[in-house]
Design an enzyme around this catalytic site. Structure first.
Site, PDB file in Angstrom:
ATOM      1  N   PRO A  36      39.041  39.245  44.574  1.00  0.00           N
ATOM      2  CA  PRO A  36      40.171  38.305  44.680  1.00  0.00           C
ATOM      3  C   PRO A  36      40.903  38.079  43.356  1.00  0.00           C
ATOM      4  CG  PRO A  36      38.294  37.470  45.890  1.00  0.00           C
ATOM      5  CD  PRO A  36      37.795  38.650  45.087  1.00  0.00           C
ATOM      6  N   ASP A  37      40.201  38.311  42.232  1.00  0.00           N
ATOM      7  CA  ASP A  37      40.839  38.130  40.914  1.00  0.00           C
ATOM      8  C   ASP A  37      41.848  39.232  40.606  1.00  0.00           C
ATOM      9  OD1 ASP A  37      39.176  35.995  40.490  1.00  0.00           O
ATOM     10  OD2 ASP A  37      37.856  37.016  39.070  1.00  0.00           O
ATOM     11  N   HIS A  38      41.772  40.333  41.341  1.00  0.00           N
ATOM     12  CA  HIS A  38      42.515  41.510  40.921  1.00  0.00           C
ATOM     13  C   HIS A  38      43.688  41.867  41.819  1.00  0.00           C
ATOM     14  CE1 HIS A  38      39.231  41.634  38.246  1.00  0.00           C
ATOM     15  NE2 HIS A  38      38.356  41.978  39.162  1.00  0.00           N
TER      16      HIS A  38
END
Lengths: 402, 385
Positions: A173-175
């Site tokens: 989800p961070d990317h």
């Protein structure tokens, strides 16, 4: 090309770690002035996280940091000191966007809540992206990207077989979901500001953002009232649909036949053209294990690239399961499109970067190198805020640049 | 662009007010138009008489295909134009002349007529989404979501080392390609609205996936190491999924991550559990050793000996109180009852075939509230509200 589409937009950027800086990077790549506020006492965790040039630790040697901060300026300030805060306030007066990805309350404690910032700059676009939102019973839950995968259902749903979650191998989800939802929201708020003269507050809960990345499945679950069992690389709608081992140590290819036509062509390659009982997608899905064995027997006897070449030439979707090394050294498509670029940097040397994943008017976006820690502190404070050399020296002596 | 004068009207103005987008995507680009539509753009699906492929799949397929259609096409309109006829082309051209953005996708209408599009609508951003990009040896290669995940490198990164690489569920190549298409289109619109000159954006889904690999590219470039699935050799023993009384929790307690490990050990010791003493042994302060298979196996045994007596809710409450990085591994169906999402009023309601269902709320809250969602055009040619 070095596009200047966002020239004239300035960020006071307090984001750190993964998702926040990946969001603001897209703005600096397109010509915005992104001023990254850093601290030498509470370092951006990806500066210390590596990988490092030649495996030697250094605050300016992290490739991870570099990949998230191209084209930004680094200003080191002790935001908690009165003089440091004054500099931040003056930067905000000259900014269009203030961005952060701290947990709930952190910006308030620094005197940089939305209300505080709006008092300084009434038309500011203010981006916050705490993990679970700013208030509520789980707002204070600490997490990393994988925690977001966990609480959204993404981790549960990534698995080989029912009841055995494996999860994405990265802090996925961070990317993608969170940095780019955040960027899209900022761009929207900036357009509205151009239209109306009004600022806006963006409260991006990274959990809510990520739920939208599995939104179609959430709708299906709401409609049917039940979860789907995990099925690995298989599909409920098509077969064969999987990742199959090839000759070699750890070599795999993905093969799918999502239409009857693709199946006919694949069946010919497998020598299974005359098989009965596999005519419809439903029949194939119900007998997917048999089909998987047939495909595996065929791939196991071939090297990955040869197998993919045969399948593609017959119109069957297939690809080598690419590792990072394969992508960089062997992927002909990425090479042909000049996807990789090398950028000079005083400590990282001539290192590799992924281009923004599109071409604009036939050209690549050329990246500028990421900043050294505090590289632009004096430059920004003098040129943008008009601080004199004497004032800068005084601040340095007072420990404001820490 | 001109300023709107009245203050109330001003405040209620949606970000993409006044923007018309023609959308001919049906898979890898379909979420991009949705993002614009929810923020005030008029997004019109241009469909052939039989519908775009996603509509055909929704009509013929099961609930999954219908759910995909609903999620990706909410807030959009639909207009049927037969682009095989001159009348259809003329009507399209008229619409295109008033559009600020046009999304096309390989295999869909107008993808092979981009020169015409740009000639008719020089003022528009034309965004072309395709599996591998418009150029290069694979420009026409067959693809699927799984194949793109493999070709882009994300499938390699997930799974267990002793098993096959594992793809991400629910069409993540579509999601990643769409979100990049949306953001770059929004950026190009800034320039286009300022200068009047359009742009052509060529979005490759493979490249979008390859841009989402955490630090794997830098790990290879700087340290000549290939990041392996399962985090083998790089992930701390604590960073994993562990069973508990009623399911699983995800824990992250490497020594570098704040006080998560220390707080976890304190939790165990407060409960008088022997696992606390085991984690207090010196080996657990050795960061390198904690990356080994031996440490992972040992951690799992010690930690699950503790968690088997707790349910997810209790562990989550303790994690919040003690600042341990740990949370429940939720099923998709669990999120409808998530207390945090309920507190924030995340879910919206949408009526499908006379039945109300929960529908995902906004990926971001923009205050004043400027996001809204309306039902998708379930009938071909439906103009919406």
């Amino acid at each position: 090309m070095k596009p200047q589409f966002l020239k004239g937009i300035r960020f006071t950027d307090l984001t750190w770690a993964g998702a926040g800086p990946f969001c603001t990077k897209i703005f600096s790549d397109f010509g915005a002035d992104v001023i990254k506020i850093e601290s030498t006492t509470r370092l951006d965790s990806v500066r210390t996280g590596g990988p490092f040039k030649d495996r030697k630790f250094g605050l300016n040697r992290s490739g991870y940091f570099a990949s998230r901060n191209s084209g930004k300026k680094s200003v080191v300030l002790d935001v908690k000191s009165p003089m440091g805060r004054e500099q931040v306030h003056d930067l905000i007066r000259n900014s269009d966007v203030v961005s952060n990805n701290f947990g709930p309350g952190a910006m308030d404690r620094m005197g940089l809540s939305y209300e505080d910032v709006r008092a300084i700059k009434p038309d500011i676009v203010y981006l916050s992206m705490p993990m679970y939102g700013e208030s509520g019973p789980r707002a204070e839950l600490l997490g990393v990207g994988m925690t977001i995968s966990a609480v959204t259902g993404l981790m549960w749903s990534t698995g080989y077989c029912p009841g055995d979650p494996v999860g994405p191998g990265t802090h996925y989800p961070d990317h993608a979901a969170n940095p780019y939802h955040a960027a899209f929201a900022v761009l929207a708020a900036l357009r509205r500001r151009r239209l109306t003269g009004l600022g806006a507050k963006i409260d991006l809960s990274q959990v809510e953002s990520t739920i939208n990345f599995i939104g179609a499945e959430v709708v299906r679950c709401a409609m049917e009232g039940s979860d789907r069992p995990q099925t690995g690389n298989a599909s409920d709608e098509a077969a064969p649909h999987g990742i199959y081992r090839c000759a070699g140590e750890d070599d795999w290819i993905a093969v799918t036949a999502t239409t009857d036509d693709e199946w006919s062509r694949l069946a010919r390659i497998l020598g299974a053209g005359g098989l009965v009982g596999f005519v419809t997608a439903a029949e194939r899905v119900s007998r997917r294990e048999e089909l998987d064995r047939m495909v595996s027997d065929w791939t196991a006897a071939r090297d990955a690239q040869s197998a993919v070449a045969i399948l593609r030439s017959e119109g069957v979707p297939a690809a080598v399961v690419a590792s990072s090394r394969y992508l960089v050294e062997q992927d002909a498509q990425l090479a042909a499109r000049d996807y990789w670029q090398r950028v000079e940097h005083p400590e990282l040397g001539n290192s590799l970067y992924a281009s923004p994943p599109y071409r604009i008017d036939g050209e690549r976006v050329d990246l500028a190198r990421p900043p050294l820690l505090g590289e632009h502190t004096r430059e920004v404070l003098s040129t943008l805020l008009g601080r004199t050399e004497q004032e800068l020296d005084d601040m340095e002596r007072a420990g404001v640049f820490t | 662009m001109s300023h709107v004068s009245d203050n109330d009207q001003n405040a209620a103005l949606h970000p993409y007010h006044g923007v018309r987008i023609l959308d001919m995507t049906y898979r890898y680009g379909s979420y991009a138009g949705r993002l614009f539509a929810d923020l005030g753009a008029e997004v019109i699906r241009i469909e052939p008489p039989g519908g775009l492929p996603d509509r055909i799949e929704a009509e013929r397929g099961g609930t999954g295909a219908l759910a995909r259609f609903m999620f990706f096409n909410a807030s959009k309109k639909s207009l049927v134009l037969d682009l095989a006829t001159q009348g259809g082309i003329d009507a399209f051209d008229e619409l295109a002349r008033g559009a600020l953005a046009i999304f096309v996708e390989r295999g869909g209408p107008m993808y092979d007529r981009i020169a015409h599009l740009r000639a008719v609508a020089p003022q528009a951003v034309v965004t072309a989404v395709s599996p591998f990009g418009m150029t290069g040896p694979l420009a026409d290669a067959p693809a699927s979501d799984l194949v793109i995940q493999a070709a882009g490198g994300i499938a390699w990164m997930s799974g267990r080392i002793e098993e096959a690489p594992l793809s991400l569920p629910f069409d993540q190549a579509t999601m990643v390609a769409s979100i990049y298409a949306a953001t770059v289109t929004a950026i190009a619109l800034v320039d286009t609205e300022a200068t009047g000159a359009g742009h052509l954006i060529d979005v490759s889904a493979q490249e979008c996936i390859a841009h989402s690999l955490q630090n794997a590219i830098q790990v290879w470039d700087l340290e000549q190491r290939v990041s392996m699935r399962g985090g083998e050799g790089t992930r701390d023993a604590s960073e994993d999924i562990f069973p508990c009384k009623d399911g699983f929790v995800f824990l992250a307690a490497p020594l570098a991550l704040g006080s998560s490990f220390k707080s976890l050990v304190g939790f165990m010791q407060d409960r008088g559990h022997p696992s606390g003493a085991k984690f207090a042994e010196p080996c657990w302060q050795d960061r390198e050793w904690r990356l080994t298979r031996e440490a992972r196996d040992a951690f799992r045994a010690i930690f699950t000996d503790f968690t088997r007596d707790f349910d997810r809710e209790t562990l989550t409450r303790e994690a919040i109180a003690r600042r341990i990085v740990m949370g429940p591994v939720s099923r998709v169906s669990d999120i409808f009852d998530d207390p945090q999402l309920a507190h924030r009023g995340f879910f919206r309601t949408m009526t499908v075939a006379g039945r109300e269902i929960a529908f995902p709320g906004p990926p971001y809250k923009i205050t004043p509230e400027l996001w809204s969602v309306s039902p998708p055009p379930l009938r071909n040619g439906e103009q919406g509200e």
